[in-house]
Design a protein around this motif. Structure first.
Motif, PDB file in Angstrom:
ATOM      1  N   ASP A  14      17.595  10.072  -5.118  1.00  0.00           N
ATOM      2  CA  ASP A  14      16.263   9.886  -4.550  1.00  0.00           C
ATOM      3  C   ASP A  14      15.177  10.242  -5.545  1.00  0.00           C
ATOM      4  OD1 ASP A  14      17.387   9.054  -2.231  1.00  0.00           O
ATOM      5  OD2 ASP A  14      17.001  10.879  -1.092  1.00  0.00           O
ATOM      6  N   VAL A  18      12.363   7.700  -6.897  1.00  0.00           N
ATOM      7  CA  VAL A  18      10.922   7.925  -6.801  1.00  0.00           C
ATOM      8  C   VAL A  18      10.261   7.734  -8.162  1.00  0.00           C
ATOM      9  CG1 VAL A  18       9.156   9.678  -6.417  1.00  0.00           C
ATOM     10  CG2 VAL A  18      11.023   9.428  -4.781  1.00  0.00           C
ATOM     11  N   SER A 241      14.440   1.088  -6.029  1.00  0.00           N
ATOM     12  CA  SER A 241      14.371   0.745  -4.609  1.00  0.00           C
ATOM     13  C   SER A 241      15.714   0.850  -3.911  1.00  0.00           C
ATOM     14  CB  SER A 241      13.819  -0.673  -4.442  1.00  0.00           C
ATOM     15  OG  SER A 241      14.692  -1.623  -5.033  1.00  0.00           O
ATOM     16  N   LEU A 244      15.885   4.311  -2.004  1.00  0.00           N
ATOM     17  CA  LEU A 244      14.753   4.770  -1.202  1.00  0.00           C
ATOM     18  C   LEU A 244      14.568   3.905   0.043  1.00  0.00           C
ATOM     19  CD1 LEU A 244      12.085   5.434  -3.985  1.00  0.00           C
ATOM     20  CD2 LEU A 244      13.463   7.118  -2.786  1.00  0.00           C
ATOM     21  N   GLU A 248       9.090   5.177   2.139  1.00  0.00           N
ATOM     22  CA  GLU A 248       8.731   5.738   0.836  1.00  0.00           C
ATOM     23  C   GLU A 248       8.294   4.653  -0.140  1.00  0.00           C
ATOM     24  OE1 GLU A 248      10.933   6.911   2.739  1.00  0.00           O
ATOM     25  OE2 GLU A 248      11.092   9.086   2.584  1.00  0.00           O
ATOM     26  N   LEU A 251       4.687   3.657   0.536  1.00  0.00           N
ATOM     27  CA  LEU A 251       3.730   4.670   0.083  1.00  0.00           C
ATOM     28  C   LEU A 251       3.636   4.695  -1.440  1.00  0.00           C
ATOM     29  CD1 LEU A 251       4.519   7.601   2.537  1.00  0.00           C
ATOM     30  CD2 LEU A 251       2.459   6.209   2.468  1.00  0.00           C
ATOM     31  N   LEU A 252       4.793   4.589  -2.116  1.00  0.00           N
ATOM     32  CA  LEU A 252       4.768   4.606  -3.572  1.00  0.00           C
ATOM     33  C   LEU A 252       4.073   3.371  -4.135  1.00  0.00           C
ATOM     34  CD1 LEU A 252       8.351   5.970  -4.320  1.00  0.00           C
ATOM     35  CD2 LEU A 252       6.196   7.093  -4.880  1.00  0.00           C
ATOM     36  N   ARG A 296      13.629   5.817   8.521  1.00  0.00           N
ATOM     37  CA  ARG A 296      14.279   5.879   7.224  1.00  0.00           C
ATOM     38  C   ARG A 296      15.483   4.936   7.243  1.00  0.00           C
ATOM     39  NH1 ARG A 296      12.958   9.946   3.782  1.00  0.00           N
ATOM     40  NH2 ARG A 296      14.984   9.731   2.782  1.00  0.00           N
TER      41      ARG A 296
END
Length: 305
Positions: A14, A18, A241, A244, A248, A251-252, A296
């Protein structure tokens, strides 16, 4: 003793995910600055040179990574990847024209509507369900867009805003086409889009009497964008990707929207109008709210800047 190295912990996967996705957003956020630095080339010339370098870069990467030709992967998926590739050409063209015709902040914020448009198209074409929270976010986003374009009456800026929405629509079609083809692998489709763009832009340049020979300055910037912005950004996003969930990722992806206007402000002194800032804040709130309300889960195929 086992000779197989243990797989990295989920937390490490993760964390790297990110970093990769955020780095992709940073690279994509520089597209406005790159286009602003172009001196003479128009949208079709920029897209031609960018597509040539992007296609070569992705061909080499796909061959090394998968040990097979991207053309084999394209044939395996079939017609959906053709639709995906053509839709990206429209997205690229609209994106470059939008940045050349309106502020980078306005264009970037309107690009961010692509996930909402994809949700609507997925609902219409693929009968994919849309969460109630997403419907609310879409309604809020429409309000934000209305504020942003309210002060752009009849001029080039309005055309730029419409082109940005057209670009977002192209990326949304790309997303739905990949879902239709039941593949999460975007790189072969993007490679094909580069080939389509080369053929189409060459025909347009010849038809309009535009030179296909650019100055070293403009040609170098356009080709650099193909490698470092689109190509490298897509590779990092693809790698990140996979580990995640959709919330997330959404948002990223805001890193691209938020950083794009900052680069042109820092280096070129470009600012945004009050309507763009107010409408953009509403739009970002809709995107963030939709992401935070999401479950999620493994993300579906995601678009690219």
């Amino acid at each position: 003793m086992s000779l197989i190295a243990p797989s990295p912990p989920r937390a490490d996967a993760d964390r790297y995910g990110v970093l990769f996705v955020f780095a992709a957003g940073v690279l994509w956020s520089t597209v406005g600055l790159g286009i602003r630095l172009i001196e003479d080339a128009v949208v079709w010339q920029i897209l031609l040179y960018r597509s040539v370098s992007m296609s070569l870069f992705l061909y080499i990467f796909i061959r090394v990574r998968s040990r097979e030709s991207p053309f084999i992967q394209i044939r395996r998926v079939g017609f959906p990847v053709v639709i995906a590739g053509l839709s990206l050409v429209a997205a690229y063209s609209g994106g470059i024209y939008a940045i050349q015709s309106t502020s980078v902040a306005n264009a970037m914020l309107l690009f961010a509507t692509a996930p909402f448009i994809a949700a609507l198209l997925g609902w219409i074409v693929l009968r994919e369900p849309v969460r109630t929270a997403t419907w609310v976010a879409i309604a809020v986003a429409i309000g934000g867009i209305a504020i942003m374009v309210a002060d752009k009456s009849g001029g080039v800026a309005l055309k730029g805003s419409l082109a940005a929405l057209g670009s977002a629509f192209g990326f949304a079609v790309f997303t739905v086409a990949l879902r239709w083809g039941r593949t999460g692998e975007m790189l072969p489709a993007v490679f094909l889009s580069g080939l389509f763009a080369i053929v189409i832009t060459l025909a347009i340049c010849f038809g309009l009497g535009l030179s296909v020979v650019l100055s070293p300055h403009d040609g170098g910037i356009a080709m650099g964008m193909g490698v470092f912005q689109v190509g490298a950004g897509l590779i990092l996003y693809t790698l990140g990707s996979r580990s995640l969930p959709a919330a997330e990722l959404a948002l990223l992806s805001l890193a691209e929207v938020l950083l794009g206007p900052i680069w042109v402000w820092l280096f070129l002194g470009e600012t945004a109008s009050a309507n763009t800032l107010i409408g953009g804040a509403v739009l970002l709130a809709a995107i963030a709210g939709n992401a935070l309300s999401g479950k999620r889960r493994k993300p579906p195929p995601i678009t690219a800047p």
